[in-house]
Write a protein that holds these residues in place. Structure first.
Motif, PDB file in Angstrom:
ATOM      1  N   ALA A 103      -9.412  85.725  37.118  1.00 35.45           N
ATOM      2  CA  ALA A 103      -8.390  84.921  36.441  1.00 35.45           C
ATOM      3  C   ALA A 103      -8.981  83.924  35.460  1.00 35.45           C
ATOM      4  CB  ALA A 103      -7.549  84.174  37.480  1.00 35.45           C
ATOM      5  N   ARG A 104     -10.293  84.016  35.238  1.00 36.85           N
ATOM      6  CA  ARG A 104     -10.990  83.050  34.372  1.00 36.85           C
ATOM      7  C   ARG A 104     -10.717  81.615  34.829  1.00 36.85           C
ATOM      8  NH1 ARG A 104      -9.833  87.250  30.533  1.00 36.85           N
ATOM      9  NH2 ARG A 104     -11.696  87.828  29.317  1.00 36.85           N
ATOM     10  N   MET A 105     -10.841  81.405  36.134  1.00 38.94           N
ATOM     11  CA  MET A 105     -10.569  80.107  36.739  1.00 38.94           C
ATOM     12  C   MET A 105     -11.878  79.337  36.900  1.00 38.94           C
ATOM     13  SD  MET A 105      -8.051  78.356  38.164  1.00 38.94           S
ATOM     14  CE  MET A 105      -8.232  76.643  38.674  1.00 38.94           C
ATOM     15  N   GLY A 108      -2.477  83.548  42.185  1.00 37.00           N
ATOM     16  CA  GLY A 108      -2.058  83.159  40.844  1.00 37.00           C
ATOM     17  C   GLY A 108      -1.250  81.886  40.814  1.00 37.00           C
ATOM     18  N   GLU A 109      -0.426  81.683  41.840  1.00 38.97           N
ATOM     19  CA  GLU A 109       0.400  80.474  41.896  1.00 38.97           C
ATOM     20  C   GLU A 109      -0.465  79.233  42.065  1.00 38.97           C
ATOM     21  OE1 GLU A 109       4.067  78.553  44.561  1.00 38.97           O
ATOM     22  OE2 GLU A 109       3.566  80.691  44.740  1.00 38.97           O
ATOM     23  N   GLU A 115      -6.991  92.239  39.609  1.00 40.42           N
ATOM     24  CA  GLU A 115      -7.037  91.119  38.670  1.00 40.42           C
ATOM     25  C   GLU A 115      -5.874  90.175  38.909  1.00 40.42           C
ATOM     26  OE1 GLU A 115      -7.323  90.289  33.837  1.00 40.42           O
ATOM     27  OE2 GLU A 115      -7.183  92.336  34.615  1.00 40.42           O
ATOM     28  N   VAL A 116      -6.174  88.888  38.964  1.00 40.32           N
ATOM     29  CA  VAL A 116      -5.155  87.844  39.046  1.00 40.32           C
ATOM     30  C   VAL A 116      -4.882  87.393  37.624  1.00 40.32           C
ATOM     31  CG1 VAL A 116      -4.544  85.575  39.943  1.00 40.32           C
ATOM     32  CG2 VAL A 116      -5.953  87.127  41.330  1.00 40.32           C
ATOM     33  N   SER A 117      -3.651  87.514  37.188  1.00 38.39           N
ATOM     34  CA  SER A 117      -3.331  87.221  35.791  1.00 38.39           C
ATOM     35  C   SER A 117      -3.650  85.772  35.448  1.00 38.39           C
ATOM     36  CB  SER A 117      -1.846  87.498  35.514  1.00 38.39           C
ATOM     37  OG  SER A 117      -1.022  86.680  36.323  1.00 38.39           O
TER      38      SER A 117
END
Length: 347
Positions: free
Chosen positions: A262-264, A233-234, A148-150
């Motif tokens: 990440a809900r992106m 994430g960045e 998971e990506v925060s």
């Protein structure tokens, strides 16, 4: 169960990331895991040692010598089950019946012939998606997974631009030029300004292709920023929408899965397994290479995010749970357990 995972090479790429994912899952299932890799490059061996894995290093500096060394090693160590992580170790151990073959790409060209030899004797052939499984006879879909990506707080831009993220190698096969053309269309025709953020470096790209990509990016002027290599994430924290515009038949879609975790907000092309990863009913899938349709989708998704918060959040939540159920480490561990069960049942 004693398992040796043989790498495709010693550098870190997508296949080696999956190798470590598999090794972690096997260890958590209480199997004895050893990672085998050539001494040069030693990136994979270093990471494996850092994580406490037992390792075997074969003195090899190129593919040919690695394959020869691996075949000799295997002749004297037949007790362990061999997990061939890629076509190279599979080809080197062709005919061995105490192993499986784990492919990370759809074999094409000369690889098809190599695969025909490499699979002989293998108990199972694993591939990263149902898209690939449909094209590789008698293979088993063994989908990739990602951590998971925060969902990091958004970094606010100095100017009110809509920031479009791209993660990976900027290249023709990855559709970077098509994305650049789409943003130029939007910037030339509307009041809102769209900026392209590229997280990645142009590796293994021929000069002609690189020139075409650079020309497309140059047309964006100061509305394009090259961030170099960055963590997902960045990039996500600096982007409003992520686009995966591939124009090669992807065998999976790691970047898409990371964005889902990440809900992106995400748009993907219809290349290969990408629609499978996001879901066939996902509304933001465009025809690969179609910069006009991509521009229209970016505009529509941007409008939905700003005008219909509830619908936008519902879409992001559905994508997150699709990642959790299908492409998270938990789901990956369950798939590994099932594969081991199948192997044990064939003993």
């Amino acid at each position: 169960m004693k398992i040796v995972i043989a790498s495709n090479h010693g550098a870190i790429g997508g296949g080696e990331v999956m190798l470590l994912n598999v090794a972690r899952a096997l260890r958590s299932l209480r199997h004895e895991v050893t990672i085998l890799s050539p001494t040069e490059p030693g990136e994979l061996l270093d990471l494996a040692k850092d994580e406490g894995f037992s390792t075997i290093s074969l003195e090899a500096r190129d593919r040919k010598s690695y394959m020869a060394q691996l075949r000799v090693w295997r002749a004297h160590h037949r007790d362990a089950f061999l997990w061939c992580n890629g076509l190279v170790p599979a080809l080197a151990t062709a005919g061995d019946q105490n192993r499986l073959v784990h492919l990370h790409q759809l074999p094409t060209g000369i690889q098809k012939f190599a695969y025909g030899v490499a699979k002989k004797g293998a108990r199972l052939v694993l591939v990263p998606s149902y898209y690939v499984a449909e094209r590789v006879p008698r293979s088993v879909a063994f989908e990739n997974w990602v951590a998971e990506v925060s969902d990091s707080p958004k970094v606010q831009p100095q100017e009110p631009h809509v920031r479009i993220g791209f993660l990976g190698r900027p290249a023709l096969i990855k559709g970077t030029h098509t994305l650049a053309h789409a943003l130029k269309l939007l910037n030339d025709s509307g009041d809102r300004r769209y900026e392209l953020l590229i997280g990645g470096e142009a590796k293994f790209i021929d000069a002609s292709s690189q020139e075409k990509v650079n020309l497309a990016l140059d047309h964006l002027g100061d509305k394009c920023r090259l961030l170099g290599w960055v963590d997902p994430g960045e990039l996500f924290s600096q982007s409003d929408i992520l686009v995966v515009p591939s124009e090669v038949d992807e065998s999976f879609g790691l970047v898409a899965a990371e964005a889902m975790s990440a809900r992106m907000p995400l748009i993907v092309s219809d290349a290969g397994a990408l629609p499978e990863v996001v879901g066939r009913d996902y509304p933001w899938i465009f025809r690969q290479g179609d910069s006009l349709q991509l521009a229209e989708m970016i505009l529509a998704l941007d409008e939905m995010a700003s005008e219909d918060f509830s619908a936008s959040q519902d879409l992001l939540n559905r994508s997150y749970w699709r990642w959790f159920e299908n492409y998270s480490p938990e789901s990956g561990k369950a798939r590994v357990a099932e594969i081991i069960k199948r192997i044990e049942n064939t003993d």
